[in-house]
Structures are given as C-alpha cells and as structure tokens.
Design a protein around this motif. Structure first.
Motif, short mmCIF file in Angstrom:
data_model
loop_
_atom_site.label_atom_id
_atom_site.label_comp_id
_atom_site.label_asym_id
_atom_site.label_seq_id
_atom_site.Cartn_x
_atom_site.Cartn_y
_atom_site.Cartn_z
N ARG A 173 0.81 -1.22 0.00
CA ARG A 173 0.00 0.00 0.00
C ARG A 173 0.84 1.27 0.00
O ARG A 173 0.52 2.21 -0.71
CB ARG A 173 -0.98 -0.01 1.16
N ARG A 226 -5.70 5.94 -1.53
CA ARG A 226 -6.01 6.60 -0.25
C ARG A 226 -7.35 6.12 0.30
O ARG A 226 -7.48 5.82 1.48
CB ARG A 226 -6.03 8.12 -0.42
N LYS A 227 -8.38 6.06 -0.56
CA LYS A 227 -9.71 5.62 -0.12
C LYS A 227 -9.67 4.17 0.34
O LYS A 227 -10.24 3.83 1.37
CB LYS A 227 -10.73 5.79 -1.24
N PHE A 240 -7.07 2.48 1.36
CA PHE A 240 -6.26 2.41 2.58
C PHE A 240 -7.11 2.80 3.79
O PHE A 240 -7.12 2.13 4.81
CB PHE A 240 -5.05 3.33 2.45
N TRP A 241 -7.87 3.88 3.65
CA TRP A 241 -8.74 4.35 4.73
C TRP A 241 -9.80 3.29 5.05
O TRP A 241 -10.04 2.95 6.19
CB TRP A 241 -9.39 5.66 4.34
N ARG A 242 -10.44 2.74 4.00
CA ARG A 242 -11.50 1.75 4.19
C ARG A 242 -10.96 0.50 4.89
O ARG A 242 -11.54 0.02 5.86
CB ARG A 242 -12.12 1.39 2.84
N SER A 298 -8.23 0.27 6.70
CA SER A 298 -7.79 0.63 8.05
C SER A 298 -8.99 0.70 8.99
O SER A 298 -8.94 0.22 10.12
CB SER A 298 -7.08 1.98 8.03
N MET A 299 -10.09 1.29 8.52
CA MET A 299 -11.28 1.39 9.35
C MET A 299 -11.87 0.00 9.61
O MET A 299 -12.31 -0.28 10.72
CB MET A 299 -12.33 2.30 8.70
#
Length: 87
Positions: free
Chosen positions: A44, A64-65, A67-69, A71-72
């Motif tokens: 990533r 980025r999206k 990675f955020w998804r 991670s959440m």
C-alpha cells in the motif's frame, strides 16, 4: 510499445529503480483492477508513493480511499471505536 527512439525501446526493458518488481506488479494490478486485497495491503505505501510520483491521480485517490477503508475495517474488527474504547 514506445513511439520514440529511447533506450527502453531498444532493450524492451524498463528499469524502475525505486520499486520492487512485486510492488510494480501490484501497481499494474491495481490500475487494471486485478489486485488482490493481500497484495494491496502489503504494498500500500509503495502504491501510494508510485501513484504520487508518476502522477496517477485516479490511483492515488483510490489507494487513499482503499487504505482508509481497510484501516477502518481492521480497527472495527479489532474492537476499536472512535472514542478509543473497547466495545
């Protein structure tokens, strides 16, 4: 593949020194929509750096999206809440 008379055209090779073969392969898989989640997670940071360096804005935003998804999702699965308490 190349229109201009470059060394890459003559050798049919592209040397990308700042990425591993696996990370580059994952980037191509990401661009073409064939990347597996385990590949994405492992590479990533390389994907984000390459998308930024090689000016691939769609990939950078998508990385980025994603990675955020991811991670959440991982925080949720581990019991983390936004207040930092265990649920």
């Amino acid at each position: 593949m190349f229109l201009h008379d470059l060394k890459e055209k003559k050798s049919s090779m592209i040397d990308i020194e700042d990425m591993s073969l696996e990370a580059c392969s994952t980037l191509l898989g990401f661009i073409y929509g064939t990347v597996r989640q385990d590949q994405f997670w492992k590479y990533r940071l390389s994907l984000l750096a390459a998308a930024n360096k090689y000016i691939i804005p769609t990939s950078e935003t998508a990385v980025r999206k994603a990675f955020w998804r991811i991670s959440m999702q991982e925080m949720f699965l581990s019991g983390f809440t936004l207040r930092g308490c265990i649920s």
